[in-house]
Write a protein that holds these residues in place. Structure first.
Motif, PDB file in Angstrom:
ATOM      1  N   ALA A 226    -141.903 -56.098   2.482  1.00 56.94           N
ATOM      2  CA  ALA A 226    -141.394 -54.746   2.736  1.00 56.94           C
ATOM      3  C   ALA A 226    -142.149 -54.081   3.881  1.00 56.94           C
ATOM      4  N   PHE A 227    -143.467 -54.279   3.936  1.00 56.82           N
ATOM      5  CA  PHE A 227    -144.259 -53.705   5.011  1.00 56.82           C
ATOM      6  C   PHE A 227    -143.832 -54.273   6.363  1.00 56.82           C
ATOM      7  N   ARG A 228    -143.698 -55.572   6.429  1.00 54.72           N
ATOM      8  CA  ARG A 228    -143.305 -56.198   7.696  1.00 54.72           C
ATOM      9  C   ARG A 228    -141.887 -55.820   8.107  1.00 54.72           C
ATOM     10  N   LEU A 229    -140.974 -55.795   7.140  1.00 54.94           N
ATOM     11  CA  LEU A 229    -139.603 -55.400   7.464  1.00 54.94           C
ATOM     12  C   LEU A 229    -139.544 -53.952   7.925  1.00 54.94           C
ATOM     13  N   SER A 230    -140.299 -53.080   7.262  1.00 55.92           N
ATOM     14  CA  SER A 230    -140.272 -51.665   7.662  1.00 55.92           C
ATOM     15  C   SER A 230    -140.819 -51.475   9.075  1.00 55.92           C
ATOM     16  N   ARG A 231    -141.702 -52.345   9.506  1.00 58.00           N
ATOM     17  CA  ARG A 231    -142.222 -52.256  10.876  1.00 58.00           C
ATOM     18  C   ARG A 231    -141.248 -52.854  11.882  1.00 58.00           C
ATOM     19  N   ARG A 232    -140.491 -53.883  11.495  1.00 55.03           N
ATOM     20  CA  ARG A 232    -139.652 -54.599  12.453  1.00 55.03           C
ATOM     21  C   ARG A 232    -138.217 -54.081  12.546  1.00 55.03           C
ATOM     22  N   ILE A 233    -137.675 -53.547  11.479  1.00 51.23           N
ATOM     23  CA  ILE A 233    -136.276 -53.110  11.501  1.00 51.23           C
ATOM     24  C   ILE A 233    -136.014 -52.088  12.605  1.00 51.23           C
ATOM     25  N   PRO A 234    -136.842 -51.045  12.781  1.00 52.34           N
ATOM     26  CA  PRO A 234    -136.585 -50.119  13.890  1.00 52.34           C
ATOM     27  C   PRO A 234    -136.630 -50.807  15.264  1.00 52.34           C
ATOM     28  N   LEU A 235    -137.474 -51.815  15.400  1.00 58.44           N
ATOM     29  CA  LEU A 235    -137.538 -52.534  16.675  1.00 58.44           C
ATOM     30  C   LEU A 235    -136.287 -53.392  16.878  1.00 58.44           C
ATOM     31  N   TRP A 236    -135.787 -53.999  15.809  1.00 57.65           N
ATOM     32  CA  TRP A 236    -134.561 -54.805  15.901  1.00 57.65           C
ATOM     33  C   TRP A 236    -133.360 -53.934  16.253  1.00 57.65           C
ATOM     34  N   LEU A 237    -133.416 -52.661  15.823  1.00 58.31           N
ATOM     35  CA  LEU A 237    -132.326 -51.732  16.119  1.00 58.31           C
ATOM     36  C   LEU A 237    -132.506 -51.047  17.475  1.00 58.31           C
ATOM     37  N   ASN A 238    -133.524 -51.448  18.201  1.00 57.82           N
ATOM     38  CA  ASN A 238    -133.826 -50.891  19.523  1.00 57.82           C
ATOM     39  C   ASN A 238    -133.980 -49.375  19.499  1.00 57.82           C
ATOM     40  N   MET A 239    -134.639 -48.882  18.463  1.00 61.71           N
ATOM     41  CA  MET A 239    -134.878 -47.444  18.375  1.00 61.71           C
ATOM     42  C   MET A 239    -135.964 -47.060  19.370  1.00 61.71           C
ATOM     43  N   THR A 240    -135.782 -45.932  20.040  1.00 62.46           N
ATOM     44  CA  THR A 240    -136.786 -45.460  20.985  1.00 62.46           C
ATOM     45  C   THR A 240    -137.445 -44.176  20.498  1.00 62.46           C
ATOM     46  N   ARG A 241    -136.758 -43.445  19.647  1.00 64.55           N
ATOM     47  CA  ARG A 241    -137.291 -42.190  19.136  1.00 64.55           C
ATOM     48  C   ARG A 241    -137.546 -42.308  17.629  1.00 64.55           C
ATOM     49  N   PHE A 242    -138.538 -41.641  17.168  1.00 63.26           N
ATOM     50  CA  PHE A 242    -138.877 -41.559  15.744  1.00 63.26           C
ATOM     51  C   PHE A 242    -139.144 -42.931  15.112  1.00 63.26           C
ATOM     52  N   VAL A 243    -139.704 -43.826  15.860  1.00 58.91           N
ATOM     53  CA  VAL A 243    -139.967 -45.178  15.356  1.00 58.91           C
ATOM     54  C   VAL A 243    -140.993 -45.124  14.220  1.00 58.91           C
ATOM     55  N   LYS A 244    -142.088 -44.435  14.408  1.00 62.56           N
ATOM     56  CA  LYS A 244    -143.139 -44.368  13.384  1.00 62.56           C
ATOM     57  C   LYS A 244    -142.631 -43.659  12.123  1.00 62.56           C
ATOM     58  N   THR A 245    -141.876 -42.591  12.299  1.00 65.02           N
ATOM     59  CA  THR A 245    -141.315 -41.875  11.143  1.00 65.02           C
ATOM     60  C   THR A 245    -140.348 -42.768  10.379  1.00 65.02           C
ATOM     61  N   THR A 246    -139.502 -43.486  11.100  1.00 68.26           N
ATOM     62  CA  THR A 246    -138.556 -44.402  10.465  1.00 68.26           C
ATOM     63  C   THR A 246    -139.296 -45.509   9.722  1.00 68.26           C
ATOM     64  N   GLN A 247    -140.328 -46.043  10.326  1.00 75.57           N
ATOM     65  CA  GLN A 247    -141.112 -47.092   9.656  1.00 75.57           C
ATOM     66  C   GLN A 247    -141.758 -46.544   8.386  1.00 75.57           C
ATOM     67  N   PHE A 248    -142.286 -45.336   8.471  1.00 75.58           N
ATOM     68  CA  PHE A 248    -142.937 -44.714   7.326  1.00 75.58           C
ATOM     69  C   PHE A 248    -141.952 -44.463   6.184  1.00 75.58           C
ATOM     70  N   LEU A 249    -140.734 -44.016   6.504  1.00 80.36           N
ATOM     71  CA  LEU A 249    -139.723 -43.728   5.487  1.00 80.36           C
ATOM     72  C   LEU A 249    -139.047 -44.994   4.957  1.00 80.36           C
ATOM     73  N   LEU A 250    -138.979 -46.005   5.789  1.00 80.56           N
ATOM     74  CA  LEU A 250    -138.311 -47.245   5.402  1.00 80.56           C
ATOM     75  C   LEU A 250    -139.107 -48.045   4.375  1.00 80.56           C
ATOM     76  N   PHE A 251    -140.438 -47.975   4.426  1.00 80.11           N
ATOM     77  CA  PHE A 251    -141.271 -48.768   3.514  1.00 80.11           C
ATOM     78  C   PHE A 251    -140.994 -48.465   2.037  1.00 80.11           C
ATOM     79  N   PRO A 252    -141.038 -47.196   1.577  1.00 75.93           N
ATOM     80  CA  PRO A 252    -140.772 -46.958   0.149  1.00 75.93           C
ATOM     81  C   PRO A 252    -139.342 -47.334  -0.255  1.00 75.93           C
ATOM     82  N   VAL A 253    -138.403 -47.180   0.678  1.00 67.13           N
ATOM     83  CA  VAL A 253    -137.022 -47.568   0.378  1.00 67.13           C
ATOM     84  C   VAL A 253    -136.942 -49.072   0.143  1.00 67.13           C
TER      85      VAL A 253
END
Length: 168
Positions: free
Chosen positions: A17-44
């Motif tokens: 879950a930790f690794r996926l939460s870090r990589r999913i925003p990068l796979w989606l080519n997100m440029t904004r709010f990457v850290k926030t998305t990673q932080f919110l994605l982990f508990p989900v």
């Protein structure tokens, strides 16, 4: 041993879950709010494997509170002989996040042919982890019987009525 395997599974899932939460925003080519998305994605992602269990338990509890009642006819005291009416197979209920089956329990007055005592029993088989992957260690699925069903059995002396029905 099972406890150690369970703990190992949890640790592995936390790492995944930790690794996926870090990589999913990068796979989606997100440029904004990457850290926030990673932080919110982990508990989900951590809760995702058991989300159907959590939602399903809530749905099962509400179903039991709402639908599980005993039906006893007004003229039950006139019944002298009874028999159990076997329902075919338990009915699978749709629109729930977990597999829930409804089993009908019915008793018939042999002399009149009327159903005088009935209720439903609900069985919760669980979600993805408990049901499909076989992680339920207790064996039988949790069931929901109406409050007061046992008291009604005793009140109308159902065992004796069924024995009388089998005798004649």
């Amino acid at each position: 041993m099972i406890g150690l395997m369970f703990l190992a599974g949890i640790v592995v899932w936390l790492v995944v879950a930790f690794r996926l939460s870090r990589r999913i925003p990068l796979w989606l080519n997100m440029t904004r709010f990457v850290k926030t998305t990673q932080f919110l994605l982990f508990p989900v992602l951590v809760v995702l494997p058991v989300a159907d269990e959590i939602i399903g338990r809530w749905q099962f509890k509400r179903l039991c509170e709402r639908e599980n009642v005993v039906h006893l006819s007004d003229d039950w005291h006139k019944v002298r002989r009874a028999r159990s009416i076997d329902s075919s197979s338990p009915e699978k209920l749709n629109w729930y996040s977990v597999r829930i089956h409804k089993q009908e329990i019915r008793y018939q007055d042999i002399d009149t042919g009327e159903i005088f005592f009935s209720f439903n029993v609900y069985h919760n088989y669980g979600g993805l982890l408990m049901d499909r992957m076989g992680l339920r260690l207790s064996g039988a699925p949790p069931s929901c019987w109406p409050d007061g069903a046992l008291e009604m059995y005793k009140k109308i002396n159902l065992d004796q009525l069924v024995r009388e029905g089998e005798r004649k």
